[in-house]
Design an enzyme around this catalytic site. Sequence first.
Site, PDB file in Angstrom:
ATOM      1  N   ASP A 259      -2.688   8.238  -5.726  1.00  0.00           N
ATOM      2  CA  ASP A 259      -4.007   7.699  -5.405  1.00  0.00           C
ATOM      3  C   ASP A 259      -4.833   8.777  -4.720  1.00  0.00           C
ATOM      4  O   ASP A 259      -4.354   9.427  -3.772  1.00  0.00           O
ATOM      5  CB  ASP A 259      -3.906   6.478  -4.490  1.00  0.00           C
ATOM      6  CG  ASP A 259      -3.629   5.192  -5.273  1.00  0.00           C
ATOM      7  OD1 ASP A 259      -3.180   5.291  -6.430  1.00  0.00           O
ATOM      8  OD2 ASP A 259      -3.849   4.107  -4.728  1.00  0.00           O
TER       9      ASP A 259
ATOM     10  N   ASP B  57       2.719   0.288  -5.048  1.00  0.00           N
ATOM     11  CA  ASP B  57       1.274   0.383  -5.262  1.00  0.00           C
ATOM     12  C   ASP B  57       1.013   1.429  -6.336  1.00  0.00           C
ATOM     13  O   ASP B  57       1.377   1.236  -7.482  1.00  0.00           O
ATOM     14  CB  ASP B  57       0.561   0.679  -3.939  1.00  0.00           C
ATOM     15  CG  ASP B  57      -0.950   0.430  -4.031  1.00  0.00           C
ATOM     16  OD1 ASP B  57      -1.414  -0.056  -5.078  1.00  0.00           O
ATOM     17  OD2 ASP B  57      -1.670   0.730  -3.065  1.00  0.00           O
TER      18      ASP B  57
ATOM     19  N   ARG C 107      -4.422   2.455 -15.603  1.00  0.00           N
ATOM     20  CA  ARG C 107      -4.908   3.488 -14.677  1.00  0.00           C
ATOM     21  C   ARG C 107      -4.320   4.872 -15.007  1.00  0.00           C
ATOM     22  O   ARG C 107      -3.541   5.427 -14.242  1.00  0.00           O
ATOM     23  CB  ARG C 107      -4.620   3.128 -13.214  1.00  0.00           C
ATOM     24  CG  ARG C 107      -5.265   1.828 -12.782  1.00  0.00           C
ATOM     25  CD  ARG C 107      -5.108   1.577 -11.290  1.00  0.00           C
ATOM     26  NE  ARG C 107      -5.765   0.332 -10.896  1.00  0.00           N
ATOM     27  CZ  ARG C 107      -5.784  -0.150  -9.662  1.00  0.00           C
ATOM     28  NH1 ARG C 107      -5.163   0.519  -8.698  1.00  0.00           N
ATOM     29  NH2 ARG C 107      -6.401  -1.282  -9.384  1.00  0.00           N
TER      30      ARG C 107
ATOM     31  N   ASP D 125       0.814  -1.214   0.000  1.00  0.00           N
ATOM     32  CA  ASP D 125       0.000   0.000   0.000  1.00  0.00           C
ATOM     33  C   ASP D 125       0.852   1.271   0.000  1.00  0.00           C
ATOM     34  O   ASP D 125       0.451   2.309   0.524  1.00  0.00           O
ATOM     35  CB  ASP D 125      -0.967   0.001   1.202  1.00  0.00           C
ATOM     36  CG  ASP D 125      -2.075   1.043   1.052  1.00  0.00           C
ATOM     37  OD1 ASP D 125      -2.506   1.280  -0.091  1.00  0.00           O
ATOM     38  OD2 ASP D 125      -2.482   1.617   2.079  1.00  0.00           O
TER      39      ASP D 125
END
Length: 327
Positions: free
Chosen positions: A147, A143, A198, A118
């Site tokens: 984000d 990760d 992404r 993470d």
Amino acid sequence: MMQPYGDADSNLRSIAGRAEGFGRLAIGGLHGGLYFVTSLSDDGPGSLREGCRRKEPLWIVFEVSGTINLSSYLSVSSHKTIDGRGQRIKLTGKGLRLKECDNIIVCNLEFEGGRGHDVDGIQIKPNSRNIWIDRCSLRDYDDGLIDITRQSTDITISRCYFAQHDKTMLIGADPTHVGDRCIRVTIHHCFFDGTRQRHPRVRFGKVHLYNNYTRNWGIYAVCASVESQIYSQCNIYEAGDKKKTFEFYTEKAADKEEQKSGFITSEGDMFLNGAQPLCLPIESKGESMFHPSEYYPTWTMEAATHSLREVAQFCTGWQSICRPDGQ
């Protein structure tokens, strides 16, 4: 060429409040004193961590160049500008955490080699807003690179360079987090260089993409999932082996009965090397799509051309520029 922020480097603090798009109100540490980073240590006097944890507004600049090896996430408190202009600072080991904070500007830094479960380059959650990430280079984290989740909103990502990575940018992490319907993000003049997926992947939020260059992705370029609205405007999508530009994933919001994907409007985008343009999923047809002009009146955008493609390759990411004058 129409380049945004033409005079934003004229004075040290002239970038405050100058972001285009949803992060346009971010002033960072405009009304605070200068904090000089004089040490590359992870913590202690003169360290970046020491400046970021202080509660008062600060404009943080660097007197040193080099690598700061973070042993844990570096938490940034509200009203901070982390201004890397004039030096070359690389953060490694872990990344920045923007948690329940307001008014943050991060400019001209490198992020590389974040390790651990993470671990993101820049993690924005929860409940953070008015954030501008500009001219940063990000690569090779375990990760995400950036984000944005848990009701964080009013964020602009501009002129950043992304490379050597899989799950590049996630906006909205989970279909149970229905509070993420508030998320609004602008991503412009960024270069996604061979990153796998992404660019971004979005749940719930409203995202405006313009004048970005995405090439040689490994699965898809942009993904719209549950209830997301993505306005893709004058971007360049250049396929490698994988040709699917837009992906749609269906998921069920926690407070709804039926599964839904998100939807994408593509306007003026350029598709190169066989990149497949938009194909709307059936359930999205006829649903409402936001338009950026509902939220901000102007943005600096040009047609998607080969000259824009060239400029994106050298005007994104960390730049060797002087620190502007000013206190």
